[in-house]
Write a protein that holds these residues in place. Sequence first.
Motif, PDB file in Angstrom:
ATOM      1  N   PHE A 146     -20.548 -13.572  -7.751  1.00 30.31           N
ATOM      2  CA  PHE A 146     -19.979 -12.366  -7.146  1.00 30.31           C
ATOM      3  C   PHE A 146     -18.586 -12.081  -7.715  1.00 30.31           C
ATOM      4  N   GLY A 147     -18.453 -12.347  -9.015  1.00 28.69           N
ATOM      5  CA  GLY A 147     -17.200 -12.063  -9.689  1.00 28.69           C
ATOM      6  C   GLY A 147     -16.134 -13.126  -9.521  1.00 28.69           C
ATOM      7  N   VAL A 148     -16.474 -14.217  -8.821  1.00 29.40           N
ATOM      8  CA  VAL A 148     -15.499 -15.286  -8.566  1.00 29.40           C
ATOM      9  C   VAL A 148     -15.862 -16.507  -9.423  1.00 29.40           C
ATOM     10  N   PRO A 149     -14.906 -17.032 -10.206  1.00 24.73           N
ATOM     11  CA  PRO A 149     -15.179 -18.220 -11.034  1.00 24.73           C
ATOM     12  C   PRO A 149     -15.193 -19.490 -10.189  1.00 24.73           C
ATOM     13  N   VAL A 150     -16.278 -19.672  -9.429  1.00 22.13           N
ATOM     14  CA  VAL A 150     -16.362 -20.776  -8.483  1.00 22.13           C
ATOM     15  C   VAL A 150     -16.268 -22.131  -9.183  1.00 22.13           C
ATOM     16  N   VAL A 151     -17.038 -22.299 -10.249  1.00 20.48           N
ATOM     17  CA  VAL A 151     -17.036 -23.587 -10.947  1.00 20.48           C
ATOM     18  C   VAL A 151     -15.657 -23.887 -11.531  1.00 20.48           C
ATOM     19  N   GLY A 152     -15.015 -22.866 -12.097  1.00 21.30           N
ATOM     20  CA  GLY A 152     -13.668 -23.057 -12.612  1.00 21.30           C
ATOM     21  C   GLY A 152     -12.714 -23.491 -11.515  1.00 21.30           C
ATOM     22  N   GLY A 153     -12.856 -22.900 -10.330  1.00 19.46           N
ATOM     23  CA  GLY A 153     -12.017 -23.291  -9.201  1.00 19.46           C
ATOM     24  C   GLY A 153     -12.285 -24.718  -8.763  1.00 19.46           C
ATOM     25  N   VAL A 154     -13.563 -25.104  -8.762  1.00 18.91           N
ATOM     26  CA  VAL A 154     -13.927 -26.484  -8.410  1.00 18.91           C
ATOM     27  C   VAL A 154     -13.297 -27.462  -9.396  1.00 18.91           C
ATOM     28  N   TYR A 155     -13.319 -27.108 -10.666  1.00 19.83           N
ATOM     29  CA  TYR A 155     -12.726 -27.983 -11.675  1.00 19.83           C
ATOM     30  C   TYR A 155     -11.222 -28.103 -11.498  1.00 19.83           C
TER      31      TYR A 155
END
Length: 218
Positions: A146-155
Amino acid sequence: SNAPQLAHERPAVERWLSWSGLVPLPAFLLLHLSRELALAFASDVSDVLRAPPSLFGQVSSWLLVWLPLGVHAALGVYFVASGRRLSPPREDVPQLARLVSRVTSVMALAFVAYHAKGYALPLWLGEADPRDSGFRLLAELSSTSFGVPVVGGVYLLGLLATVTHAALAVHRALLAQGLLEPATRRLASARVCAAFGVLLFLVGAAAVIRVASGLLLR
């Protein structure tokens, strides 16, 4: 009793917990994150292709990274699961530092397990080509929900927890071994370890953000 004598009287399992996290994982983190940062600034997408690890590289990674990391994680889980408490800390060790160390240890373990499951484990099982690791990481970190870099945030969150735990672990290990006497040496160690943790996070975060931006895919 003086500090070195008290350190020597600590149970062996506690000394193993300290030293398995102290040597050589912080050095590996610096080298690994620096390499990822260099690869993140590749000028062409073809540069993302990773060279397959040599036999020496595989053996050294097992002996210098995964073995001590496994020992450290197993001992940490043992202390949590058994309810066994570590030797009473020094009175000048802030309660907040102990709490942060415990919380980040759980977060770091979860993050390392997540990262290993996606990259190291498939290579060990022969399910992935080591040359494609960079491309898989690039695709994963640049993905969005949904346009949010979730995996990048998790990293980024996992990286922050890992380097925070590593920096605290180095300082606490040196302190537990009685190597930080007098107080001026403890203060210097705390500052150096904090600076080292900040450096590690900045290097790793720069790599994650660069890859997550998807610039190499354009």
